[in-house]
Design a protein around this motif. Structure first.
Motif, mmCIF file in Angstrom:
data_model
loop_
_atom_site.group_PDB
_atom_site.id
_atom_site.type_symbol
_atom_site.label_atom_id
_atom_site.label_comp_id
_atom_site.label_asym_id
_atom_site.label_seq_id
_atom_site.Cartn_x
_atom_site.Cartn_y
_atom_site.Cartn_z
ATOM 1 N N LEU A 67 0.828 -1.211 0.000
ATOM 2 C CA LEU A 67 0.000 0.000 0.000
ATOM 3 C C LEU A 67 0.863 1.262 0.000
ATOM 4 C CD1 LEU A 67 -2.843 -1.087 2.446
ATOM 5 C CD2 LEU A 67 -3.008 -0.768 -0.046
ATOM 6 N N GLN A 106 3.880 1.511 -1.295
ATOM 7 C CA GLN A 106 4.453 1.637 -2.642
ATOM 8 C C GLN A 106 3.416 2.166 -3.629
ATOM 9 O OE1 GLN A 106 7.626 1.361 -3.581
ATOM 10 N NE2 GLN A 106 8.247 0.858 -1.495
ATOM 11 N N ILE A 107 2.183 1.721 -3.489
ATOM 12 C CA ILE A 107 1.109 2.225 -4.355
ATOM 13 C C ILE A 107 0.914 3.715 -4.110
ATOM 14 C CG2 ILE A 107 -1.393 2.133 -4.776
ATOM 15 C CD1 ILE A 107 -1.178 -0.935 -4.291
ATOM 16 N N ALA A 150 1.341 6.741 -6.726
ATOM 17 C CA ALA A 150 0.220 7.648 -6.981
ATOM 18 C C ALA A 150 0.581 9.112 -6.716
ATOM 19 C CB ALA A 150 -0.971 7.240 -6.119
ATOM 20 N N ARG A 203 8.251 6.342 -9.663
ATOM 21 C CA ARG A 203 6.869 5.884 -9.518
ATOM 22 C C ARG A 203 6.681 4.557 -10.237
ATOM 23 N NH1 ARG A 203 2.886 11.120 -9.952
ATOM 24 N NH2 ARG A 203 3.992 12.407 -8.454
ATOM 25 N N LEU A 242 5.781 0.751 -8.686
ATOM 26 C CA LEU A 242 4.793 -0.203 -9.211
ATOM 27 C C LEU A 242 5.427 -1.570 -9.478
ATOM 28 C CD1 LEU A 242 2.727 2.087 -11.617
ATOM 29 C CD2 LEU A 242 2.046 1.173 -9.368
ATOM 30 N N VAL A 249 5.623 -3.288 -6.284
ATOM 31 C CA VAL A 249 4.319 -3.838 -5.897
ATOM 32 C C VAL A 249 4.148 -5.236 -6.481
ATOM 33 C CG1 VAL A 249 1.824 -3.603 -6.271
ATOM 34 C CG2 VAL A 249 3.159 -1.623 -5.536
ATOM 35 N N SER A 287 4.032 -8.604 -4.230
ATOM 36 C CA SER A 287 2.842 -9.462 -4.336
ATOM 37 C C SER A 287 3.236 -10.914 -4.607
ATOM 38 C CB SER A 287 1.912 -8.957 -5.441
ATOM 39 O OG SER A 287 1.447 -7.663 -5.137
#
Length: 127
Positions: free
Chosen positions: A19, A21-22, A26, A48, A52, A55, A59
């Motif tokens: 979250l 990193q998101i 953003a 940025r 992503l 992320v 994951s």
């Protein structure tokens, strides 16, 4: 039972990192809390994109832990016998980097998170 608890704790911690990193991707102005504080404020466009990519990697790492612990996709557990050790190695490196970073906030926030992720990943790997 310890494996399930450890996998759950690991997953919760990595979800927080994902979250974060998101949020960086953003445009949240939290750059001083990441990458050694090299990009205070908002990350530049290339960073940025890097957030992503992180992320995606995080994951996949979370998936390995959850599969190895038997919480998801138990039929894939043979793959995770070796892959979990990548997670442990990743956690060692992340912990070390967050301990030695120049960013005080990164040390205070992310070093303990990474250390807990390291401990819980070892428990999952051994269990």
């Amino acid at each position: 039972m310890f494996v399930t608890i450890s996998a759950t704790v690991f997953s919760a911690l990595i979800a927080i990192v994902i979250l974060f990193q998101i949020a960086l991707a953003a445009g949240m102005p939290w750059g001083s809390y990441a990458m050694g504080g090299k990009f205070p404020g908002k990350f530049p466009p290339t960073m940025r994109i890097a957030a992503l990519i992180q992320v995606i990697i995080l994951s996949l790492i979370a998936s390995i832990v959850l599969i190895k612990s038997g919480l998801i996709f138990p039929d894939w557990s043979s793959f995770t016998e070796a892959a979990i050790w990548f997670v442990v190695a990743f956690s060692v490196i992340a912990t070390l980097l967050n301990v030695i970073t120049r960013s005080v906030w990164e040390r205070r926030i992310w070093a303990p998170v990474c250390l807990l992720m390291l401990i819980t990943s070892i428990i999952v790997a051994i269990g």
